[in-house]
Design an enzyme around this catalytic site. Structure first.
Site, PDB file in Angstrom:
ATOM      1  N   PHE A 189      -8.013 -23.164   1.418  1.00 18.23           N
ATOM      2  CA  PHE A 189      -8.773 -24.147   2.197  1.00 18.23           C
ATOM      3  C   PHE A 189      -8.736 -23.852   3.693  1.00 18.23           C
ATOM      4  O   PHE A 189      -8.867 -24.757   4.510  1.00 18.23           O
ATOM      5  CB  PHE A 189      -8.277 -25.567   1.915  1.00 18.23           C
ATOM      6  CG  PHE A 189      -8.048 -25.863   0.464  1.00 18.23           C
ATOM      7  CD1 PHE A 189      -9.083 -25.735  -0.442  1.00 18.23           C
ATOM      8  CD2 PHE A 189      -6.804 -26.239   0.003  1.00 18.23           C
ATOM      9  CE1 PHE A 189      -8.882 -25.995  -1.788  1.00 18.23           C
ATOM     10  CE2 PHE A 189      -6.592 -26.497  -1.345  1.00 18.23           C
ATOM     11  CZ  PHE A 189      -7.636 -26.375  -2.247  1.00 18.23           C
ATOM     12  N   GLU A 652     -17.775 -24.533   1.772  1.00 15.96           N
ATOM     13  CA  GLU A 652     -17.376 -25.601   2.684  1.00 15.96           C
ATOM     14  C   GLU A 652     -18.404 -26.708   2.844  1.00 15.96           C
ATOM     15  O   GLU A 652     -18.074 -27.799   3.324  1.00 15.96           O
ATOM     16  CB  GLU A 652     -17.046 -24.989   4.054  1.00 15.96           C
ATOM     17  CG  GLU A 652     -15.818 -24.100   3.982  1.00 15.96           C
ATOM     18  CD  GLU A 652     -15.673 -23.177   5.185  1.00 15.96           C
ATOM     19  OE1 GLU A 652     -14.960 -23.537   6.119  1.00 15.96           O
ATOM     20  OE2 GLU A 652     -16.285 -22.087   5.169  1.00 15.96           O
TER      21      GLU A 652
END
Length: 687
Positions: A189, A652
């Site tokens: 992430f 994203e």
């Protein structure tokens, strides 16, 4: 500690091997470095943040190392620290650039136009610190070769090639002497995109000890040593005429940053590209704080920027009495609002249309506090998702063998998002081979170079490199064919790959040869070719983004203030979808992180001493299964004619707009506008 059982060494700034300041990541020169901070690692006794490593213990077992570490005592001399964000906002300064774009944008006279607008909204929006919290912890294993001085590092990194170069610079050796392997990364992430102190310390300890060393951070250590998303305060002011058409757009604000890296958290990107307005003022500044360096976290900047901007758009919709989707349609730009570049493709209006139809948006009651089911207020919200397109530099090699198999090699990263699956799928199309006959090697810096699994860029980057390698392979194969072959003299643009070989376009199956036949004629068992991804010139000519429309329905308990997400639909415009299963999984994952961002996640920072107060998954609340509703995904699946395979990034985009959609739905349910995340019970009690 040194005398404790099993201890190999205790390393401090007094005996650590000398290293150079590590080069940090920079948007202006990506690949030169990937460190999260340019501070020298343990080269002096100076402390820059609470949690900075000051000693490392190496022992035969983990238990022995833990015991010895407890015996280490550290004496500190206190100095004044910059910790209070609100008190220091007056010292904020604009960075030289925001990832290559100016920190300030001024078009027309936004403030003057705002003052005279028929409808306007002007508010502050605040977002807290966040941490990535991948289940798999950061870890490094390092070993130096005694005879050749080579370094081998296993690391949970999203940036294999960049880490190789950064470690070489830090330790003063040639990059060819460093090999980085990352076959298993786990979740990232963005948190594993940069190099942090523990990696340098592990390599230094292995050098000092003269033996391999493994270092895995604890959950608390991840919070203390690796950076997350920083906090922000943003002002969004919108002015519109009686028809809801924007006349003024102001989006400015401040983030907390550090002086020893270059990561501003670009919240000002969304207002540059989303809505048409003749008067625009965009400004972003940063306050230098003594904290662990902030770093990428899924959609850095865009996630918090869309929260503020899309909340403000919803507030303007309420003020004008115009449906939020219709208001966005009326302010759809014909070209990029700031750069004036043409869009490569933009079908966000279609994404909204399809999403609204499936979600049932027409049934929504626009009046706040008008829908109730027992103790629960019910509301619906919507927001726009946006994330820019990036493509970076990479190389790839392809090896075909006489047995009809092929191997693709590139120093790419697989963290569960489907990189290997999609690239094998693409290579099968390029080579005309069954997917089962193709293997994909990745996770090793000895392979052809790649950039990073970040910026939603890896798929397009590797696709372009594999395409170049396939073209080179086919060019060489055409040179190897027999003069009597139907392929003799054929150009690359005259052939196609299918049925395990190369064939003339538009001809029957007999007008070509299999790879096996070509290699047998050339008396070769295999053939390998390499190619480089071309410069992404499309990024210079066009404004390229992924878009989405986030729809959600919330239920807010009138007694307790509890918020539950009842239903979610994400409708996206992300170019061509190469693999729906892996793509939709990525989009759902981003939305789930958006739910956590909006409702529960917050890294608590003690401004008295700079200490993170909730460094665990017990006290930092990520969404669990019961927090996540059914998430429906729609994609336009319209290829972009200007990008590799017509695709855009998807890693994203899912988190952007999600928090705003929830906040807007909460307002529709309760009439309470929450402008500071997370939306916790105390902000809704009494609703």
């Amino acid at each position: 500690a040194r005398q404790a059982p099993g201890v190999v060494l205790v390393m401090t700034h007094e005996n650590v091997p000398a290293t150079k300041p590590p080069p940090t990541f920079s948007a202006s020169s990506p690949g030169d470095g990937v460190a999260g901070s340019k501070l020298p690692v343990m080269q002096s006794g100076e402390i820059w943040w609470n949690g900075q490593p000051v000693a490392a213990v190496v022992a035969e077992t983990q238990e022995q190392a833990d015991h010895a570490a407890m015996l280490v005592q550290v004496e500190y001399r206190a100095a004044k620290a910059a910790l209070d964000f609100d008190a220091l906002k007056g010292t904020a300064k604009a960075p030289e650039s925001i990832f290559g774009e100016p920190a300030e944008v001024s078009i027309g006279n936004a403030e003057a136009t705002l003052a005279g607008a028929a409808f306007k909204t002007d508010h502050l929006y605040r977002t807290p610190r966040y941490n990535q919290n991948a289940i798999e912890l950061h870890g490094t294993l390092a070993a130096w070769s005694e005879d050749e001085g080579k370094l081998v590092v296993y690391d949970a990194t999203q940036s294999i090639t960049w880490l190789q170069k950064t470690l070489a610079t830090t330790f003063g050796i040639d990059a060819k002497q460093v090999r980085v392997l990352a076959p298993f990364v786990g979740g990232g992430f963005g948190g594993k995109g940069l190099m942090w102190n523990h990696t340098v310390l592990c390599v230094a300890a292995a050098k000092l000890a003269g033996r391999p060393v493994k270092l895995v951070l604890s959950r608390e250590g991840v919070y203390r040593i690796t950076g997350g998303r920083t906090l922000s305060e943003q002002r969004v002011a919108l002015g519109a005429d009686v028809g809801g058409v924007l006349q003024s757009l102001v989006h400015s604000g401040t983030t907390g940053v550090v002086s020893h890296n270059d990561f501003p958290e670009q919240f000002s990107f969304p207002p540059r590209h989303l809505y048409a307005s003749p008067n625009i003022w965009i400004s972003q500044k940063g306050v230098d704080l003594n904290m662990v360096a902030n770093a990428p976290m899924r959609a850095p900047g865009e996630s918090i920027g869309t929260f503020a901007l899309e909340s403000a758009i919803d507030e303007l919709a309420v003020a004008t009495g115009i449906d939020p989707i219709e208001l966005r349609r009326r302010n759809e730009p014909a070209k990029d609002p700031v750069s004036q570049a043409p869009f490569s493709m933009r079908h966000i209006v279609e994404a909204y249309r399809r999403g609204a139809e499936k979600f049932g948006w027409a049934k929504r009651n626009a009046k706040p506090r008008s829908q109730r089911d027992g103790d629960w207020w019910v509301g619906q919200g919507v927001a726009t998702a946006l994330y820019p397109y990036f493509m970076m530099q990479a190389s790839a090699s392809i090896r075909v063998s006489i047995d009809g198999s092929a191997e693709i090699c590139v120093a790419a990263h697989e963290m569960g998002m489907g990189t290997a699956t999609v690239q094998v799928q693409h290579a099968a199309d390029r080579l005309g081979l069954p997917m089962g006959r193709i293997s994909f090697r990745y996770g090793d810096s000895d392979l052809p170079k790649n950039s990073t699994a970040g910026g939603s860029s890896q798929t397009a980057t590797v696709v372009a490199a594999v395409t170049a390698a396939a073209n080179e392979l086919h060019t060489v194969l055409l040179k190897l064919v027999d003069k009597a072959s139907p392929l003799a003299g054929a150009r690359l643009d005259e052939i196609e790959a299918r049925d395990n070989g190369l064939f003339l376009k538009g001809e029957g199956k007999g007008r070509g040869e299999t790879y096996e036949a070509i290699l047998r004629h050339a008396r070769r068992d295999q053939l390998e070719a390499s190619g480089d991804a071309p410069m992404p010139r499309e990024m210079l000519k066009y404004s390229i983004h992924s878009y989405g429309a986030q729809f959600c329905e919330v239920r807010v308990n009138a007694v307790t203030g509890e918020v539950r997400i009842a239903h979610w639909l994400g409708s996206f415009d992300v170019g061509r979808v190469l693999n729906p299963k892996t793509a939709y999984s990525q989009l759902r994952g981003g939305i789930i992180m958006g739910i956590g961002m909006a409702l529960s996640e917050e890294t608590l920072f003690d401004e008295r001493n700079g200490r993170i107060m909730n460094p665990s998954l017990v006290e930092y609340h990520v969404p669990v299964h019961l927090d996540v509703p059914r998430i429906d995904i729609l994609c336009n699946d319209i290829p972009d004619p200007h990008t590799p395979l017509g695709l855009h990034g998807i890693g994203e985009i899912g988190i952007t707009g999600a928090a705003a959609a929830i906040a807007n739905a909460v307002y529709n349910a309760t009439g309470i506008r929450v402008r500071e995340l997370p939306i916790t019970l105390d902000k809704l009690l009494g609703s």
